[in-house]
Design an enzyme around this catalytic site. Sequence first.
Site, short mmCIF file in Angstrom:
data_model
loop_
_atom_site.label_atom_id
_atom_site.label_comp_id
_atom_site.label_asym_id
_atom_site.label_seq_id
_atom_site.Cartn_x
_atom_site.Cartn_y
_atom_site.Cartn_z
N ASN A 62 4.94 -0.08 -9.11
CA ASN A 62 4.48 -1.37 -9.64
C ASN A 62 4.14 -1.24 -11.13
O ASN A 62 3.74 -0.18 -11.60
CB ASN A 62 3.32 -1.95 -8.82
CG ASN A 62 2.14 -1.01 -8.64
OD1 ASN A 62 2.29 0.20 -8.63
ND2 ASN A 62 0.97 -1.59 -8.50
N GLU A 64 2.19 -3.38 -14.00
CA GLU A 64 1.31 -4.53 -14.20
C GLU A 64 1.29 -5.01 -15.66
O GLU A 64 1.84 -4.37 -16.56
CB GLU A 64 -0.10 -4.17 -13.72
CG GLU A 64 -0.11 -3.87 -12.22
CD GLU A 64 -1.49 -3.77 -11.62
OE1 GLU A 64 -2.49 -3.58 -12.36
OE2 GLU A 64 -1.57 -3.86 -10.38
N CYS A 73 5.99 -6.00 -8.72
CA CYS A 73 5.78 -5.14 -7.55
C CYS A 73 6.77 -3.97 -7.57
O CYS A 73 7.88 -4.08 -8.13
CB CYS A 73 5.98 -5.93 -6.28
SG CYS A 73 4.70 -7.14 -5.93
N GLU A 75 8.58 -2.81 -5.18
CA GLU A 75 9.84 -3.11 -4.48
C GLU A 75 10.80 -3.84 -5.43
O GLU A 75 11.99 -3.55 -5.50
CB GLU A 75 9.58 -4.00 -3.26
CG GLU A 75 8.73 -3.37 -2.18
CD GLU A 75 7.24 -3.64 -2.34
OE1 GLU A 75 6.76 -3.71 -3.48
OE2 GLU A 75 6.56 -3.76 -1.30
N CYS A 115 8.24 -10.02 -2.35
CA CYS A 115 9.11 -8.86 -2.19
C CYS A 115 10.04 -9.02 -1.00
O CYS A 115 11.21 -8.62 -1.04
CB CYS A 115 8.28 -7.58 -2.05
SG CYS A 115 7.51 -7.10 -3.60
N1 THU Z 1 2.17 -4.79 -5.11
C1 THU Z 1 3.39 -4.21 -4.92
O1 THU Z 1 3.85 -3.42 -5.75
N2 THU Z 1 4.08 -4.52 -3.79
C2 THU Z 1 3.66 -5.38 -2.82
O2 THU Z 1 4.39 -5.66 -1.89
C3 THU Z 1 2.30 -5.92 -2.90
C4 THU Z 1 1.57 -5.71 -4.17
C5 THU Z 1 1.44 -4.48 -6.33
C6 THU Z 1 1.31 -5.65 -7.29
C7 THU Z 1 0.07 -5.27 -8.06
O3 THU Z 1 0.44 -4.39 -9.12
C8 THU Z 1 -0.76 -4.48 -7.07
O4 THU Z 1 0.11 -4.09 -6.02
C9 THU Z 1 -1.92 -5.27 -6.46
O5 THU Z 1 -1.48 -6.46 -5.92
#
Ligand code: THU
Length: 160
Positions: A62, A64, A73, A75, A115
């Site tokens: 992920n 941010e 995310c 994925e 995702c």
């Molecule tokens: N996140 C993912 O990478 N995949 C998911 O399916 C759910 C959430 C990440 C997004 C963000 O950076 C952190 O997790 C908290 O939501």
Amino acid sequence: MKEHTLSTVFHIFESPEELPAPDRDLLALARQSRAHSYSPYSNFKVGAAVRLSNGEMLGGSNYENASYPMCICAEQSVLAAAASRFPGEKITAIAVTVQNPKRVIEQPAAPCGACRQVICETERKNGQTMQVIIRGETGPVYVFEKGGDLLPLGFDGGYL
Ligand code: THU
């Protein structure tokens, strides 16, 4: 009025050691990739890895942003990277694992709704379903045969 039941079958492995070797390797890459998570706002690390039809694997995490809705995310980051770097290859599996510094996540964290939508778009684009292999930081592994199992009645390009 008719009633219709939607049901999802998936497999539970008590630990990664129980998985077939290729799936264990894919989950291991997801775990390594998780360490590269850029998540200074949530501190929630997510690692993902995909297996391509040529057998190669690619990892992502992920990513941010201070403007929170822009967070990407794991994925979605790995699926976009795979489509860009290996345009001719299909994706046969995706593994995802999470880490929360505040507490150990002992159960698989299912991919968020967005995702799931992107996983299903990729399956449709490629004409190839992908296994979805998920784990928390520790604990069991859940294996879904295809992304569509996680998004019943999903919206897709067929409506457009
Ligand atoms: N996140 C993912 O990478 N995949 C998911 O399916 C759910 C959430 C990440 C997004 C963000 O950076 C952190 O997790 C908290 O939501």
